[in-house]
Motif scaffolding. Structure first.
Motif, PDB file in Angstrom:
ATOM      1  N   GLU A 282       0.322 -13.831   9.969  1.00 27.64           N
ATOM      2  CA  GLU A 282       0.328 -14.407   8.520  1.00 27.64           C
ATOM      3  C   GLU A 282      -0.564 -15.515   8.526  1.00 27.64           C
ATOM      4  OE1 GLU A 282       3.726 -15.683   5.401  1.00 27.64           O
ATOM      5  OE2 GLU A 282       3.813 -16.252   7.640  1.00 27.64           O
ATOM      6  N   LEU A 305      -9.292 -17.648   2.353  1.00 29.11           N
ATOM      7  CA  LEU A 305      -8.307 -17.614   3.109  1.00 29.11           C
ATOM      8  C   LEU A 305      -7.877 -18.921   3.580  1.00 29.11           C
ATOM      9  CD1 LEU A 305      -9.401 -14.590   5.474  1.00 29.11           C
ATOM     10  CD2 LEU A 305      -7.054 -14.787   4.233  1.00 29.11           C
ATOM     11  N   PHE A 357      -5.485 -10.189   6.065  1.00 32.84           N
ATOM     12  CA  PHE A 357      -4.860 -11.142   5.296  1.00 32.84           C
ATOM     13  C   PHE A 357      -3.777 -11.603   5.879  1.00 32.84           C
ATOM     14  CE2 PHE A 357      -3.722  -6.767   3.913  1.00 32.84           C
ATOM     15  CZ  PHE A 357      -2.206  -6.798   3.793  1.00 32.84           C
ATOM     16  N   LYS A 358      -2.937 -12.393   5.062  1.00 36.18           N
ATOM     17  CA  LYS A 358      -1.649 -13.173   5.789  1.00 36.18           C
ATOM     18  C   LYS A 358      -0.733 -12.079   5.551  1.00 36.18           C
ATOM     19  CE  LYS A 358      -3.431 -17.895   4.442  1.00 36.18           C
ATOM     20  NZ  LYS A 358      -3.231 -19.104   3.883  1.00 36.18           N
ATOM     21  N   HIS A 359      -0.521 -11.415   6.433  1.00 33.44           N
ATOM     22  CA  HIS A 359       0.582 -10.282   6.383  1.00 33.44           C
ATOM     23  C   HIS A 359       2.117 -10.723   6.648  1.00 33.44           C
ATOM     24  CE1 HIS A 359      -1.960  -6.758   7.084  1.00 33.44           C
ATOM     25  NE2 HIS A 359      -2.872  -7.421   7.414  1.00 33.44           N
ATOM     26  N   SER A 376       2.860  -3.943   3.248  1.00 32.04           N
ATOM     27  CA  SER A 376       2.817  -5.319   3.546  1.00 32.04           C
ATOM     28  C   SER A 376       2.429  -6.246   2.307  1.00 32.04           C
ATOM     29  CB  SER A 376       1.708  -5.414   4.682  1.00 32.04           C
ATOM     30  OG  SER A 376       1.595  -6.755   5.314  1.00 32.04           O
ATOM     31  N   ASP A 378       1.015 -10.192   0.996  1.00 34.65           N
ATOM     32  CA  ASP A 378      -0.023 -11.138   1.394  1.00 34.65           C
ATOM     33  C   ASP A 378       0.665 -12.359   0.927  1.00 34.65           C
ATOM     34  OD1 ASP A 378      -2.025 -12.938   1.830  1.00 34.65           O
ATOM     35  OD2 ASP A 378      -3.626 -11.545   0.751  1.00 34.65           O
ATOM     36  N   ASP A 383      -1.307 -13.953  -4.520  1.00 36.46           N
ATOM     37  CA  ASP A 383      -1.817 -12.907  -3.989  1.00 36.46           C
ATOM     38  C   ASP A 383      -1.056 -11.412  -3.880  1.00 36.46           C
ATOM     39  OD1 ASP A 383      -4.440 -12.977  -2.345  1.00 36.46           O
ATOM     40  OD2 ASP A 383      -3.844 -14.949  -1.971  1.00 36.46           O
ATOM     41  N   TYR A 386       0.290  -4.468  -0.623  1.00 38.17           N
ATOM     42  CA  TYR A 386      -0.562  -3.292  -0.038  1.00 38.17           C
ATOM     43  C   TYR A 386       0.209  -2.282   0.584  1.00 38.17           C
ATOM     44  CZ  TYR A 386      -4.362  -7.202  -0.109  1.00 38.17           C
ATOM     45  OH  TYR A 386      -5.162  -8.161  -0.418  1.00 38.17           O
ATOM     46  N   THR A 450     -10.483  -8.073   3.089  1.00 32.76           N
ATOM     47  CA  THR A 450      -9.566  -7.596   2.188  1.00 32.76           C
ATOM     48  C   THR A 450      -9.185  -8.460   1.000  1.00 32.76           C
ATOM     49  OG1 THR A 450      -8.514  -6.551   4.122  1.00 32.76           O
ATOM     50  CG2 THR A 450      -7.379  -6.627   2.292  1.00 32.76           C
ATOM     51  N   ARG A 451      -9.169  -9.614   1.101  1.00 33.70           N
ATOM     52  CA  ARG A 451      -8.760 -10.350  -0.194  1.00 33.70           C
ATOM     53  C   ARG A 451      -9.825 -10.151  -0.970  1.00 33.70           C
ATOM     54  NH1 ARG A 451      -5.645 -16.197   0.943  1.00 33.70           N
ATOM     55  NH2 ARG A 451      -3.689 -15.203   1.348  1.00 33.70           N
TER      56      ARG A 451
END
Length: 667
Positions: A282, A305, A357-359, A376, A378, A383, A386, A450-451
């Motif tokens: 994350e 990020l 990303f921030k999983h 998941s 973000d 955000d 997904y 990804t973002r």
């Protein structure tokens, strides 16, 4: 190391938990994409809510208490029965509480042995070598993998998200009274970091795999278990999938771009149908320091990020965590890590096809066509949500054939439309705006960024999406949206009657015909959280929910064997809600929909994580994270001693096993 340096840095310091919350609430999404609040407003301002959804007015959904007693009869055959436990009282104190008729036994604490020859825990004599063989800090995700199908014997897999130096290192911090604007407040002052302390922190991160079994109705670790393993921030790992070997993940120490050391900030996670353990990275940005100059080759995506976050001191001792010295190292974090717990010598793999990303969480489900779908969130304000759909299909008869399913497939991001549909948009190089002309020269670029790719597709900006849990019984998916404290006054309307959405809500996605791989779905709001007795809050719990049953800040969740929803929280406290975090059981079907009951609550300062059931739902594993943290500054009593700690021992995060007295299913 026999002692720690005393506090020498007199500057104001915030606890790691406070700084972590700032990371998640920062909101770095500057795209023009619509927010989830905008979508909710437009959709529900046109009609009244039905079926227990978010209330238009600041009132609760009306469900009579009698309806709960007859809900089972009102449901279709085979659906879950109502929750029958006696609800506990909400409140704040220095211990934990569980519903009457249940036992909550501490199974593992920070520092406990993972192996038979692990050293005994001594907080005054911590070392990195000792910590690497002891249970790590701040346990978050908890999963259970049965051995040979036995629900009473299996492997417990646990993420260790982050460390709180101010409470894990005795004599390293102190609380001082300061006066600001005429108001006296507590401030935490830290000591001076050394490489030894950083190495201990790195060893306390990662995860634990440990064999456990039930003996005479009580769970206990098997310290000589052949599968026992510690994974840390220095464990060797492999990058796999489309981004592996790309120039942007190569470093001087790894010119192949395929070998990474360590995993960090593992929040929620998952267990696959073939018995592997998924670790979600994350807030990895907080571990990187150094200066991010505008001519840095990764400037755009790092800024998106929040890298470098500078929440840790690791870059002072390890150049790879300094973005000005090693520009690509950060690109090797922010992935989902897959671990084979049945092979303690195996190299964990960071599955780059799932995106970077921030999983928060990586829960998966086998779709009816055999493909595997992984969800998941973000976890940052504004955000996205997904899902990843594998190209290959699950083989229940050949475990080895499933081991690399997550290296090929399609990553999708969600767009929530005001007509109640969800469009899952593929993040595929060459499709739509994801082209070289727009900065995406390959699929590796799409996944590393990804973002930015999701921004370009016009995904819906959510209110801090955390755990995303598919329900195999109903074909629905539950999205925990913790809060959005940045909502502006001019965004208030009848459907969103509160600025600074401090309490969050839960979105329910209905996948078309139970097809989790569908690219078109439906969405609704299951609950808008907060105190329903305060009209301006606008919470939507049913009127059968008691004063103890409402909650705020949904974070993680679990589905039991009957398909019922259990929600854990992060952010309830004495000041804001008059209650600690905990686990609430939530009715999602029938006449009781929208009704919530408090089952377990944590000590002051702690966050409720976990939660996870064994296959028969007669054990509920819960993670109590950073107990006593807020107690440093906000609780009227001294920092909690939870439970049975010596005066010279810091409070210890722990995994708790909850069972029903006399046996039987939870709930």
């Amino acid at each position: 190391m026999d002692k720690y340096l005393g506090p020498t840095d007199e500057t104001e310091f915030k606890t790691l938990t406070e700084r972590r919350e700032e990371l998640e609430d920062a909101g770095r999404n500057c795209s023009a994409n619509p927010t989830m609040g905008d979508i909710i407003n437009r959709r529900f301002s046109r009609r009244s809510f039905i079926g227990g959804s978010l209330a238009v007015a600041a009132i609760s959904t009306t469900v009579s208490p009698l309806a709960l007693l007859t809900a089972d009869e009102a449901r279709a055959e085979g659906e879950a029965s109502p929750f029958d436990f006696k609800e506990i009282e909400a409140g704040v104190d220095e211990t934990h509480h569980v519903a009457e008729g249940y036992d909550a036994d501490i199974l593992l604490r920070w520092g406990d042995k993972v192996f038979a020859d692990s050293p005994e825990f001594d907080p005054l004599k911590q070392t990195a070598d000792a910590q690497s063989r002891q249970f790590g800090y701040n346990n978050d995700y908890v999963g259970f993998i049965p051995l040979e199908g036995n629900p009473d014997h299996g492997l417990l897999v646990v993420n260790h998200e982050y460390t709180n130096a101010e409470i894990m290192f005795p004599n390293f911090a102190r609380v001082e009274k300061v006066t600001e604007d005429g108001k006296e407040e507590d401030k935490v002052v830290l000591g001076e970091y050394t490489k030894e302390l950083v190495d201990i922190e790195m060893a306390a991160h990662g995860g634990t795999v440990i064999e456990i079994r039930k003996v005479d109705g009580k769970w206990q670790p098997v310290l000589d278990g052949k599968y026992n393993r510690r994974i840390t921030a220095t464990t060797e790992m492999q990058l796999s999938g489309p981004a592996a070997g790309h120039e942007r993940v190569k470093t001087p120490s790894d010119p192949t771009g395929r070998k990474v050391f360590g995993t960090i900030n593992n929040c929620a996670g998952g267990v696959t149908a073939w018995g592997t353990y998924m670790m979600a990275e994350e807030n990895f940005n907080g571990y990187f320091g150094g200066e991010l100059a505008e001519d840095h080759p990764e400037f755009k995506q790092m800024k998106r990020l929040g890298t470098p976050g500078g929440q840790y001191e690791w870059s002072k001792f390890y150049d790879r965590f300094d973005v000005s010295k090693e520009p690509n190292e950060a690109n090797r974090f922010g992935w989902v890590v897959e671990v084979d717990p049945l092979d303690p010598t195996s190299v964990p793999k960071k599955r780059t096809a799932i995106g970077r990303f921030k999983h928060e969480g990586c829960e998966s489900i086998v779709n009816r066509d055999g493909r595997v779908v992984l969800y998941s969130g973000d976890d940052e304000r504004y955000d996205y949500v997904y899902k990843f759909v594998t190209k290959g299909t699950y083989n229940p008869d050949d475990r080895a054939a499933n081991m690399d399913l997550f290296d090929e497939g399609t990553l999708y991001v969600a767009k929530f439309d005001e007509d109640g549909t969800v469009t899952w948009m593929p993040l595929v190089h060459g499709e739509g705006p994801l082209t070289a002309e727009n900065g995406f020269a390959s699929q590796a670029d799409v996944l590393i960024d990804t973002r930015l790719a999701a921004d370009a597709l016009g995904a819906t900006k959510m209110d801090r999406p955390e755990d995303v849990q598919p329900n195999p019984k109903t074909g629905k998916v539950y999205v925990m949206l913790t809060n959005n404290t940045k909502r502006k006054e001019d965004e208030i309307d009848a459907a969103n009657p509160r600025a600074k959405n401090a309490f969050g809500h839960i979105v329910e996605i209905s996948e078309t015909d139970g097809d989790f791989a569908s690219t078109k779905s439906r969405w609704d709001v299951l609950l808008k959280c907060g105190d329903p007795s305060v009209a301006e809050v606008g919470a939507s719990f049913s009127t059968a929910t008691t004063r103890n049953g409402w909650f705020g800040m949904p974070d993680n969740c679990a589905i039991d064997a009957e398909g019922r929803l259990w929600v854990s929280t992060d952010g309830n406290n004495e000041k804001d809600t008059g209650r600690t975090d905990g686990v609430w059981a939530v009715e999602t079907e029938g006449e009781g929909r929208g009704t919530s009951k408090l089952f377990f609550r944590v000590p002051v300062g702690a966050e409720m994580c976990g939660p996870s059931f064994n296959p028969t739902s007669d054990t509920f594993f819960l993670a109590v994270q950073h107990p006593g943290d807020a107690g440093l500054a906000t609780y009227e009593k001294p920092a909690t001693r939870w439970p049975d700690f010596r005066d010279d021992m810091p409070v210890r995060p722990a995994v708790v096993a909850v069972t029903r007295q006399g046996g039987g299913k939870i709930g």
